[in-house]
Design a protein around this motif. Structure first.
Motif, PDB file in Angstrom:
ATOM      1  N   ILE A   3      13.418  20.700   3.439  1.00  0.00           N
ATOM      2  CA  ILE A   3      13.904  20.771   2.065  1.00  0.00           C
ATOM      3  C   ILE A   3      13.030  19.894   1.178  1.00  0.00           C
ATOM      4  O   ILE A   3      12.752  18.740   1.523  1.00  0.00           O
ATOM      5  CB  ILE A   3      15.369  20.322   1.985  1.00  0.00           C
ATOM      6  CG1 ILE A   3      16.212  21.267   2.832  1.00  0.00           C
ATOM      7  CG2 ILE A   3      15.853  20.273   0.551  1.00  0.00           C
ATOM      8  CD1 ILE A   3      17.630  20.815   3.027  1.00  0.00           C
ATOM      9  N   HIS A   4      12.611  20.432   0.051  1.00  0.00           N
ATOM     10  CA  HIS A   4      11.800  19.713  -0.925  1.00  0.00           C
ATOM     11  C   HIS A   4      12.661  19.442  -2.157  1.00  0.00           C
ATOM     12  O   HIS A   4      13.120  20.381  -2.798  1.00  0.00           O
ATOM     13  CB  HIS A   4      10.578  20.536  -1.338  1.00  0.00           C
ATOM     14  CG  HIS A   4       9.628  20.797  -0.218  1.00  0.00           C
ATOM     15  ND1 HIS A   4       8.444  20.131  -0.090  1.00  0.00           N
ATOM     16  CD2 HIS A   4       9.705  21.648   0.830  1.00  0.00           C
ATOM     17  CE1 HIS A   4       7.808  20.563   0.985  1.00  0.00           C
ATOM     18  NE2 HIS A   4       8.563  21.485   1.566  1.00  0.00           N
ATOM     19  N   LEU A   5      12.877  18.178  -2.475  1.00  0.00           N
ATOM     20  CA  LEU A   5      13.603  17.807  -3.688  1.00  0.00           C
ATOM     21  C   LEU A   5      12.571  17.646  -4.803  1.00  0.00           C
ATOM     22  O   LEU A   5      11.622  16.879  -4.671  1.00  0.00           O
ATOM     23  CB  LEU A   5      14.363  16.494  -3.498  1.00  0.00           C
ATOM     24  CG  LEU A   5      15.080  15.961  -4.734  1.00  0.00           C
ATOM     25  CD1 LEU A   5      16.228  16.885  -5.111  1.00  0.00           C
ATOM     26  CD2 LEU A   5      15.586  14.557  -4.490  1.00  0.00           C
ATOM     27  N   SER A   7      11.637  17.052  -9.012  1.00  0.00           N
ATOM     28  CA  SER A   7      12.105  16.432 -10.250  1.00  0.00           C
ATOM     29  C   SER A   7      12.344  17.523 -11.285  1.00  0.00           C
ATOM     30  O   SER A   7      11.948  18.674 -11.078  1.00  0.00           O
ATOM     31  CB  SER A   7      11.045  15.456 -10.768  1.00  0.00           C
ATOM     32  OG  SER A   7       9.951  16.162 -11.318  1.00  0.00           O
ATOM     33  N   LEU A  19      18.907  16.349   6.187  1.00  0.00           N
ATOM     34  CA  LEU A  19      19.578  16.210   4.903  1.00  0.00           C
ATOM     35  C   LEU A  19      20.623  15.100   4.913  1.00  0.00           C
ATOM     36  O   LEU A  19      20.741  14.352   3.939  1.00  0.00           O
ATOM     37  CB  LEU A  19      20.206  17.538   4.489  1.00  0.00           C
ATOM     38  CG  LEU A  19      20.630  17.674   3.038  1.00  0.00           C
ATOM     39  CD1 LEU A  19      19.478  17.352   2.095  1.00  0.00           C
ATOM     40  CD2 LEU A  19      21.155  19.058   2.768  1.00  0.00           C
ATOM     41  N   TRP A  23      20.592  11.873   2.211  1.00  0.00           N
ATOM     42  CA  TRP A  23      21.638  11.443   1.282  1.00  0.00           C
ATOM     43  C   TRP A  23      21.998   9.978   1.490  1.00  0.00           C
ATOM     44  O   TRP A  23      22.289   9.265   0.540  1.00  0.00           O
ATOM     45  CB  TRP A  23      22.883  12.303   1.408  1.00  0.00           C
ATOM     46  CG  TRP A  23      22.721  13.716   0.947  1.00  0.00           C
ATOM     47  CD1 TRP A  23      23.035  14.828   1.646  1.00  0.00           C
ATOM     48  CD2 TRP A  23      22.213  14.181  -0.321  1.00  0.00           C
ATOM     49  NE1 TRP A  23      22.749  15.949   0.904  1.00  0.00           N
ATOM     50  CE2 TRP A  23      22.246  15.586  -0.309  1.00  0.00           C
ATOM     51  CE3 TRP A  23      21.730  13.546  -1.454  1.00  0.00           C
ATOM     52  CZ2 TRP A  23      21.829  16.351  -1.384  1.00  0.00           C
ATOM     53  CZ3 TRP A  23      21.311  14.319  -2.533  1.00  0.00           C
ATOM     54  CH2 TRP A  23      21.360  15.701  -2.485  1.00  0.00           C
ATOM     55  N   TYR A  27      18.069   9.054  -0.935  1.00  0.00           N
ATOM     56  CA  TYR A  27      18.586   9.461  -2.247  1.00  0.00           C
ATOM     57  C   TYR A  27      18.907   8.298  -3.178  1.00  0.00           C
ATOM     58  O   TYR A  27      18.567   8.369  -4.364  1.00  0.00           O
ATOM     59  CB  TYR A  27      19.807  10.372  -2.104  1.00  0.00           C
ATOM     60  CG  TYR A  27      20.357  10.792  -3.445  1.00  0.00           C
ATOM     61  CD1 TYR A  27      19.707  11.759  -4.207  1.00  0.00           C
ATOM     62  CD2 TYR A  27      21.487  10.196  -3.975  1.00  0.00           C
ATOM     63  CE1 TYR A  27      20.195  12.131  -5.450  1.00  0.00           C
ATOM     64  CE2 TYR A  27      21.980  10.562  -5.216  1.00  0.00           C
ATOM     65  CZ  TYR A  27      21.328  11.528  -5.952  1.00  0.00           C
ATOM     66  OH  TYR A  27      21.806  11.881  -7.183  1.00  0.00           O
ATOM     67  N   CYS A  31      17.364   8.328  -6.787  1.00  0.00           N
ATOM     68  CA  CYS A  31      18.308   8.358  -7.905  1.00  0.00           C
ATOM     69  C   CYS A  31      18.017   7.232  -8.890  1.00  0.00           C
ATOM     70  O   CYS A  31      17.976   7.447 -10.108  1.00  0.00           O
ATOM     71  CB  CYS A  31      19.721   8.248  -7.355  1.00  0.00           C
ATOM     72  SG  CYS A  31      20.997   8.246  -8.599  1.00  0.00           S
ATOM     73  N   TRP A  43      22.435  12.254 -12.285  1.00  0.00           N
ATOM     74  CA  TRP A  43      22.014  11.682 -11.007  1.00  0.00           C
ATOM     75  C   TRP A  43      23.244  11.004 -10.409  1.00  0.00           C
ATOM     76  O   TRP A  43      23.413   9.800 -10.514  1.00  0.00           O
ATOM     77  CB  TRP A  43      20.867  10.693 -11.190  1.00  0.00           C
ATOM     78  CG  TRP A  43      19.657  11.349 -11.771  1.00  0.00           C
ATOM     79  CD1 TRP A  43      19.264  11.331 -13.071  1.00  0.00           C
ATOM     80  CD2 TRP A  43      18.703  12.157 -11.082  1.00  0.00           C
ATOM     81  NE1 TRP A  43      18.125  12.080 -13.233  1.00  0.00           N
ATOM     82  CE2 TRP A  43      17.756  12.594 -12.022  1.00  0.00           C
ATOM     83  CE3 TRP A  43      18.564  12.558  -9.759  1.00  0.00           C
ATOM     84  CZ2 TRP A  43      16.682  13.409 -11.690  1.00  0.00           C
ATOM     85  CZ3 TRP A  43      17.487  13.369  -9.428  1.00  0.00           C
ATOM     86  CH2 TRP A  43      16.564  13.787 -10.380  1.00  0.00           C
TER      87      TRP A  43
END
Length: 62
Positions: A3-5, A7, A19, A23, A27, A31, A43
């Protein structure tokens, strides 16, 4: 699965295959950095219980 987060500017912030660990560990730092850079975007402190929304934060009514 990877998974690519991204912006709001579509730049990569983080890449993860775990994942749950993301989190918990990565994250909060992402954030903190993104709140300053993109203040109009939500956020949440706890993204697992936050309600999904589309777009940016709404300005308060005058």
């Amino acid at each position: 699965m990877v998974i690519h987060l991204l912006s709001p500017a579509q730049r990569p912030l983080a890449v993860t295959a775990d994942l749950a660990s993301f989190w918990q560990n990565a994250y909060p730092e992402v954030c903190k950095d993104m709140r300053g850079r993109y203040p109009k975007h939500p956020w949440p402190d706890d993204p697992l219980t936050a309600q999904a929304q589309q777009g940016t934060k709404k300005r308060p009514a005058r």
